[in-house]
Design a protein around this motif. Structure first.
Motif, mmCIF file in Angstrom:
data_model
loop_
_atom_site.group_PDB
_atom_site.id
_atom_site.type_symbol
_atom_site.label_atom_id
_atom_site.label_comp_id
_atom_site.label_asym_id
_atom_site.label_seq_id
_atom_site.Cartn_x
_atom_site.Cartn_y
_atom_site.Cartn_z
ATOM 1 N N VAL A 74 0.831 -1.208 0.000
ATOM 2 C CA VAL A 74 0.000 0.000 0.000
ATOM 3 C C VAL A 74 0.867 1.260 0.000
ATOM 4 O O VAL A 74 0.790 2.076 -0.925
ATOM 5 N N ASP A 75 1.711 1.408 1.015
ATOM 6 C CA ASP A 75 2.526 2.624 1.117
ATOM 7 C C ASP A 75 3.464 2.764 -0.086
ATOM 8 O O ASP A 75 3.661 3.865 -0.609
ATOM 9 N N GLY A 76 4.048 1.658 -0.520
ATOM 10 C CA GLY A 76 4.938 1.708 -1.672
ATOM 11 C C GLY A 76 4.212 2.160 -2.926
ATOM 12 O O GLY A 76 4.743 2.963 -3.714
ATOM 13 N N THR A 108 -0.508 -3.700 -11.621
ATOM 14 C CA THR A 108 -0.834 -5.118 -11.503
ATOM 15 C C THR A 108 -1.487 -5.370 -10.153
ATOM 16 O O THR A 108 -0.832 -5.388 -9.115
ATOM 17 N N SER A 109 -2.803 -5.560 -10.175
ATOM 18 C CA SER A 109 -3.554 -5.897 -8.970
ATOM 19 C C SER A 109 -3.803 -7.402 -8.984
ATOM 20 O O SER A 109 -3.054 -8.159 -9.607
ATOM 21 N N THR A 110 -4.835 -7.852 -8.340
ATOM 22 C CA THR A 110 -5.100 -9.276 -8.186
ATOM 23 C C THR A 110 -6.587 -9.565 -8.244
ATOM 24 O O THR A 110 -7.416 -8.704 -7.922
ATOM 25 N N MET A 111 -6.918 -10.788 -8.642
ATOM 26 C CA MET A 111 -8.319 -11.197 -8.611
ATOM 27 C C MET A 111 -8.851 -11.211 -7.183
ATOM 28 O O MET A 111 -10.062 -11.238 -6.963
ATOM 29 N N PRO A 124 -5.287 -10.938 6.130
ATOM 30 C CA PRO A 124 -4.597 -9.647 6.025
ATOM 31 C C PRO A 124 -3.979 -9.380 4.661
ATOM 32 O O PRO A 124 -3.996 -8.238 4.183
ATOM 33 N N TYR A 125 -3.435 -10.403 4.019
ATOM 34 C CA TYR A 125 -2.809 -10.194 2.709
ATOM 35 C C TYR A 125 -3.831 -9.666 1.701
ATOM 36 O O TYR A 125 -3.553 -8.708 0.969
ATOM 37 N N ILE A 126 -5.003 -10.279 1.647
ATOM 38 C CA ILE A 126 -6.040 -9.834 0.724
ATOM 39 C C ILE A 126 -6.505 -8.432 1.094
ATOM 40 O O ILE A 126 -6.732 -7.587 0.209
ATOM 41 N N LYS A 127 -6.632 -8.148 2.381
ATOM 42 C CA LYS A 127 -7.060 -6.810 2.807
ATOM 43 C C LYS A 127 -6.047 -5.756 2.384
ATOM 44 O O LYS A 127 -6.419 -4.639 2.001
ATOM 45 N N ALA A 128 -4.765 -6.102 2.427
ATOM 46 C CA ALA A 128 -3.725 -5.165 2.001
ATOM 47 C C ALA A 128 -3.807 -4.921 0.496
ATOM 48 O O ALA A 128 -3.689 -3.777 0.028
ATOM 49 N N GLU A 136 -5.540 -1.428 -4.128
ATOM 50 C CA GLU A 136 -6.348 -1.147 -5.312
ATOM 51 C C GLU A 136 -7.313 0.010 -5.061
ATOM 52 O O GLU A 136 -7.552 0.844 -5.944
ATOM 53 N N GLN A 137 -7.883 0.056 -3.871
ATOM 54 C CA GLN A 137 -8.787 1.158 -3.538
ATOM 55 C C GLN A 137 -8.065 2.498 -3.600
ATOM 56 O O GLN A 137 -8.606 3.488 -4.103
ATOM 57 N N GLU A 138 -6.830 2.534 -3.096
ATOM 58 C CA GLU A 138 -6.037 3.761 -3.166
ATOM 59 C C GLU A 138 -5.727 4.110 -4.622
ATOM 60 O O GLU A 138 -5.767 5.284 -5.014
ATOM 61 N N PHE A 139 -5.410 3.105 -5.411
ATOM 62 C CA PHE A 139 -5.116 3.342 -6.818
ATOM 63 C C PHE A 139 -6.318 3.962 -7.532
ATOM 64 O O PHE A 139 -6.179 4.972 -8.230
ATOM 65 N N LEU A 140 -7.487 3.370 -7.356
ATOM 66 C CA LEU A 140 -8.685 3.891 -8.015
ATOM 67 C C LEU A 140 -9.050 5.275 -7.485
ATOM 68 O O LEU A 140 -9.554 6.123 -8.240
ATOM 69 N N ARG A 141 -8.779 5.528 -6.207
ATOM 70 C CA ARG A 141 -9.041 6.860 -5.651
ATOM 71 C C ARG A 141 -8.112 7.891 -6.278
ATOM 72 O O ARG A 141 -8.537 9.008 -6.605
ATOM 73 N N TYR A 142 -6.851 7.533 -6.464
ATOM 74 C CA TYR A 142 -5.912 8.452 -7.106
ATOM 75 C C TYR A 142 -6.339 8.741 -8.547
ATOM 76 O O TYR A 142 -6.191 9.871 -9.026
#
Length: 338
Positions: free
Chosen positions: A99-101, A120-123, A148-152, A157-163
């Motif tokens: 996320v931070d990266g 590159t996100s994930t299903m 936690p991995y899926i939540k991260a 992806e949520q941050e990406f779409l928000r940007y």
């Protein structure tokens, strides 16, 4: 979508080029005559790109100055950096790296005026549809069961779409299924399982199944997304759903072995649950055998990639061909360490 044409004289950056997706993306870009720059950590294994005519810049997505140096002058960024360590007991590194990266990279891309940012996100960020194939329109709806991995990855992806939405990042996201194919130098966990089955080293597999995709087709989708993808949107990059039974039968046949036996999911949960309980009693941390991994092995069902077909002209090859090509490539490699 805004007009976009590739400047073959301008470099493109592939972040995470030592990984499976990143290396194949870099390989395809090189084949197309693009000027490819890759950002790697100094500790990265460069086997997957050793034969490619790329410019290497060393850096880290948590180090903003190194990101700026790597991205300077680049027309497009193909971002395939991921921390896949789902087994970590402390999820903080997973969030930092995934996320931070990504946020750091997006900020730098906006500052430097990058024209395209392919993520590159994930299903794993997709919702579950009990009534049919999954599409991009189904929102995430299993947070209570997600590890936690899926939540991260979801947060990333949520941050990406928000940007994309709020800061006009010219980005496209790819929700990628389980990847298989040649040039899997690490190898990836999925790839190693294919390899082991083809070599007759696997005695049993779970009665699960998952969507699959050829790694070469992922790279094709990423490069197509640069010029054809709709900004601020995500695309399912998944091909056939296949059961573990059928997948193992195909892989075993390539190596001339009998396929492994299939155990029911309830038995897998019992076995893994017992092992996990022992690990907890022994106060062990960061162990791979977890019930959440069993759940993830069967949560993703059939996926609809028609949007990628329409917008990106994406036509993935059949999984049977992928398994055949992957097994043939693995056969040329030294045996993996046990």
């Amino acid at each position: 979508m805004s007009e976009f044409s590739v400047d073959t004289q301008a470099p493109v950056l592939v972040a995470g080029a030592s990984g499976f997706v990143g290396s194949h993306t870099a390989r395809l870009l090189c084949e197309q005559g693009r000027r490819v720059r890759v950002m790697l950590r100094k500790s990265s294994d460069t086997s997957a790109i050793a034969d490619l005519p790329v410019e290497i810049v060393y850096g880290d997505v948590l180090d903003v100055p190194s990101l700026k140096a790597a991205m300077q002058g680049c027309q497009s960024v193909f971002y395939s950096v991921v921390d896949p360590r789902f087994w970590l007991s402390d999820p903080a590194p997973i969030y930092r790296n995934n996320v931070d990266g990504l946020v750091n990279a997006m900020e730098v891309a906006l500052t430097l005026g990058v024209s395209r940012f392919i993520f590159t996100s994930t299903m794993g960020t997709l919702g579950i549809n009990p009534d049919g194939p999954v599409t991009e329109d189904i929102e995430f709806n299993w947070l209570d069961k997600a590890p936690p991995y899926i939540k991260a990855r979801l947060k990333a992806e949520q941050e990406f779409l928000r940007y994309c939405r709020e800061k006009s990042l010219p980005g496209v996201a790819l929700c990628v299924a389980n990847t298989y194919g040649p040039h899997d130098y690490q190898p990836t966990p999925h790839g190693k399982m294919l390899w082991d089955i083809a070599e007759g080293r696997v005695g049993f597999t779970m009665g699960a199944g998952a969507p699959t995709v050829d790694i070469r087709d992922v790279a094709i989708a990423a490069v197509a997304a640069e010029t054809k993808g709709k900004l601020g949107e995500r695309y399912i990059i998944a091909n056939e759903f296949i059961s573990n039974r059928d997948f193992a039968a195909l892989a075993a046949a390539e190596g001339g072995h009998k396929p492994p036996k299939v155990i029911p999911m309830w038995f897998a949960y019992c076995m893994v649950g017992l092992i996990q309980a022992i690990m907890i009693l022994l106060r062990r941390k960061d162990y791979i055998v977890r019930t959440s991994a069993v759940y993830l092995s069967n949560v993703f069902q059939e996926m609809d990639h028609s949007k990628a077909g329409r917008d990106l002209d994406w036509q993935p090859r059949p999984i049977k061909q992928t398994i055949k090509d992957a097994a043939a490539w693995y056969a040329t490699r030294p045996q993996p360490e046990k």
